[in-house]
Write a protein that holds these residues in place. Structure first.
Motif, short mmCIF file in Angstrom:
data_model
loop_
_atom_site.label_atom_id
_atom_site.label_comp_id
_atom_site.label_asym_id
_atom_site.label_seq_id
_atom_site.Cartn_x
_atom_site.Cartn_y
_atom_site.Cartn_z
N GLY A 269 4.97 1.10 -3.48
CA GLY A 269 5.55 -0.02 -2.74
C GLY A 269 7.06 0.02 -2.82
O GLY A 269 7.63 0.39 -3.84
N LEU A 270 7.71 -0.36 -1.70
CA LEU A 270 9.17 -0.38 -1.70
C LEU A 270 9.68 -1.65 -1.04
O LEU A 270 9.17 -2.06 0.02
N ILE A 307 2.52 3.91 1.02
CA ILE A 307 3.50 3.03 0.37
C ILE A 307 3.57 1.70 1.12
O ILE A 307 3.78 1.68 2.34
N GLY A 308 3.37 0.61 0.42
CA GLY A 308 3.46 -0.72 1.02
C GLY A 308 4.93 -1.10 1.25
O GLY A 308 5.82 -0.64 0.54
N ASP A 338 3.96 -5.65 4.73
CA ASP A 338 3.02 -6.12 3.71
C ASP A 338 3.50 -7.33 2.91
O ASP A 338 2.69 -8.05 2.33
N ALA A 339 4.80 -7.53 2.82
CA ALA A 339 5.34 -8.72 2.13
C ALA A 339 6.75 -8.95 2.66
O ALA A 339 7.38 -8.03 3.20
N LEU A 340 7.18 -10.20 2.53
CA LEU A 340 8.47 -10.58 3.15
C LEU A 340 9.31 -11.38 2.17
O LEU A 340 8.81 -12.29 1.48
N GLN A 341 10.60 -11.06 2.11
CA GLN A 341 11.54 -11.97 1.49
C GLN A 341 12.56 -12.35 2.56
O GLN A 341 13.39 -11.53 2.96
N ALA A 342 12.44 -13.58 3.06
CA ALA A 342 13.38 -14.06 4.08
C ALA A 342 14.42 -14.91 3.37
O ALA A 342 14.07 -15.84 2.65
N THR A 343 15.68 -14.58 3.54
CA THR A 343 16.71 -15.33 2.83
C THR A 343 17.76 -15.85 3.80
O THR A 343 18.02 -15.26 4.85
N LEU A 416 -3.42 1.34 1.81
CA LEU A 416 -3.11 1.18 0.38
C LEU A 416 -4.41 1.25 -0.42
O LEU A 416 -5.46 0.82 0.07
N SER A 417 -4.33 1.74 -1.65
CA SER A 417 -5.55 1.84 -2.45
C SER A 417 -5.95 0.45 -2.94
O SER A 417 -5.11 -0.45 -3.04
N PRO A 418 -7.26 0.26 -3.25
CA PRO A 418 -7.70 -1.06 -3.74
C PRO A 418 -6.91 -1.49 -4.98
O PRO A 418 -6.58 -2.66 -5.14
N ALA A 419 -6.58 -0.53 -5.86
CA ALA A 419 -5.83 -0.89 -7.08
C ALA A 419 -4.45 -1.44 -6.73
O ALA A 419 -3.97 -2.40 -7.33
N VAL A 420 -3.80 -0.85 -5.73
CA VAL A 420 -2.46 -1.30 -5.35
C VAL A 420 -2.55 -2.69 -4.72
O VAL A 420 -1.72 -3.58 -4.98
#
Ligand code: B12
Length: 456
Positions: A269-270, A307-308, A338-343, A416-420
């Motif tokens: 992930g990055l 990579i997420g 996959d994820a967001l940081q909005a600032t 992505l793998s289930p573990a990730v």
């Protein structure tokens, strides 16, 4: 015969805002997924002379004990927690303790910090603390210690036993490099390290990694800033079979060999600072390295490498109008981010952005507690301050709504793998939902919807 001097007792506090302060030890208010590194405190502790008895307090995790019998109290300051840090410092000094302040905020505003401290450290602890302790023990503490960015060769390995491990998603945060050669005008990191990018010897990083668990966070500002170094590091890491996340610039997507090496070394992930979908905004605020980049293609390439993508966006740049939030949400959805940081754009003291806004007379608040990426402390050009704050909250609320989050997770099963997903993506996404409840983001979002721009 001279007796042995007793070991120095050092209390090091990481303060937080009232919103996030733990009321009792081990009862934090925020999600564990959002507490992922105490490297700041660990490196400060590691800069103290050998034999020092250090106690770390993270106010997110436990309250400060003002009766703690410390010889020296240290406080670590970002800008948003400076008011709380000053409160704590004043109280310890009232009780006769010697207080030292360090970190981003005192580095940029040492005169302000000096009013609350016996000594202020400007720059990295590795360059200031040994002289400070020597002077303190000799009874001639100076009001200010200043360090240039330090050489990272031979950096001591942080003693992670000082942490209350269970409070963090992983205690295993590590740094291979510090700083970033780019000069984005809103970024405190470039201002703090004065654009000096430094890397630890790869051998030393690998030795440290051998002693850590399988899941790691690289707390670097831009891990691929020197692609040659990154290539060597990733190649040497592959046999260790770690799983790691970090942050780096979008450029990694343009270098298939580097991307492949990152994936083989265990990158899952990055965090990528996309900042804005507008080229004009990027140019205006110095993020030239992102201009003319095909973000959609970049996300697709990262996904293809397993990579997420955790995207960072900044709102309130001069080219942003109220429609920017809807457009960004569409981009995030279409490209399966996959994820967001909005600032909210924040003119932190010490940055070129701050100087520029000061010159333009656009800074509307100097209440540092509001400098938390969620409040608006300047006059935006393309919308009102209220719309900017509410729009940012709206985007977060929409992106992290329960239904959208589950759909995102289901889609991520394709790359992505289930573990990730279980260890990284889901905790991060659901952690944001908890965060919104604490902050009251939903209420702000409703306000944005009520005054919505057409077509919302
Ligand atoms: C990990 C991290 C966090 C973690 C943990 C922070 C912690 N308590 O340790 C979490 C996730 C909690 C966090 C939260 C926030 N963070 Co944060 N975070 C970081 C990050 C990515 C890495 C910090 C780190 O480990 N650095 C590595 C160490 C080695 O470097 P360092 O922190 O500079 O410490 C050195 C010196 O500053 C100095 N020093 C520091 N303290 C002291 C104390 C003494 C006594 C002395 C002598 C010296 C000294 O010596 C240290 C060793 O060399 C930084 C970016 C960065 N590169 O620093 C942002 C950063 C510090 N965060 C930032 C912000 C704005 C926030 C938030 C306010 C907003 C947000 N949403 O991100 C929140 C607020 C928390 C909340 N409760 O809402 C900004 C701060 C800007 C500023 N000028 O204040 C940064 C710089 C990111 C950015 N680019 O803007 N953060």
């Amino acid at each position: 015969m001279e007796g042995r001097r007793p070991a120095l007792r050092f209390l090091l506090v990481s303060p937080t805002s009232p919103l996030w302060r733990a009321r009792a030890a081990g009862r934090p208010r925020g999600a564990r997924s959002h507490r992922f590194s105490m490297l700041t405190s660990l490196y400060v502790a590691a800069s103290m002379p050998p034999g020092t008895r250090t106690r770390l307090v993270d106010e997110d995790v436990e309250p400060v004990d003002f009766d703690f019998p410390a010889d020296l109290v240290g406080l670590s300051l970002m800008t948003y927690n400076a008011p709380r840090a000053y409160e704590i410092a004043d109280e310890f000094r009232r009780r006769g303790r010697t207080v030292v302040l360090g970190g981003y905020h005192p580095t940029f505003l040492p005169d302000e910090a000096a009013a609350h401290a016996d000594a202020v450290c400007v720059g990295e602890a590795e360059g200031t603390l040994s002289a400070l302790v020597r002077d303190f023990e000799a009874g001639r503490l100076q009001p200010r210690y200043v360090a240039e960015p330090v050489d990272l060769r031979g950096l001591p390995v942080p003693d992670r036993r000082l942490l209350r491990r269970s409070a963090y998603i992983t205690p295993d945060a590590v740094q291979a490099t510090r700083g970033c050669p780019w000069a984005c005008s809103f970024c405190s990191v470039s201002a703090f390290a004065r654009r000096r990018f430094r890397a630890r010897p790869v051998d030393e990083v690998i030795d440290e990694l051998r002693g850590l668990g399988r899941w790691l966070v690289f707390m670097d500002d831009n891990l691929i800033a020197d692609p040659g170094y990154a290539r060597e590091l990733f190649t040497r890491m592959a046999p260790l079979r770690k799983r790691w996340v970090s942050q780096c610039s979008v450029r990694i997507a343009d270098d298939p060999e580097l991307l492949d090496l990152a994936a083989r070394s265990g990158c899952v992930g990055l965090f990528v600072g996309f900042e804005s979908l507008s080229d004009d905004n990027l140019a205006a605020w110095g993020k030239g390295l992102n201009r003319h980049r095909d973000y959609a293609r970049a996300v697709a390439r990262l996904h293809a490498a397993g990579i997420g993508v955790y995207a960072g966006f900044v709102f309130g740049m001069d080219g942003d109008g109220p429609d920017v939030f809807v457009r960004t949400l569409r981009f995030l959805d279409e490209n399966r981010v996959d994820a967001l940081q909005a600032t909210v754009l924040t003119p932190f003291p010490g940055t070129p952005l701050h100087a520029e806004m000061e010159r333009q007379g656009r800074i509307t608040s100097r209440d540092w507690a509001l400098y938390d990426f969620g409040h608006v402390v300047f006059e935006p050009r393309g919308m009102s301050a209220e719309t900017l704050g509410a729009g940012n909250a709206w985007l977060h609320t929409r992106f992290y709504s329960r239904a959208t989050t589950w759909r995102r997770i289901a889609r991520a099963c394709g790359y992505l793998s289930p573990a990730v997903i279980a260890r990284v993506m889901a905790p991060l996404n659901f952690g944001y939902r908890l965060r919104h409840r604490v902050v009251g983001t939903d209420e702000l979002a409703r306000r944005f919807e009520a005054e919505a721009p057409a077509g919302l």
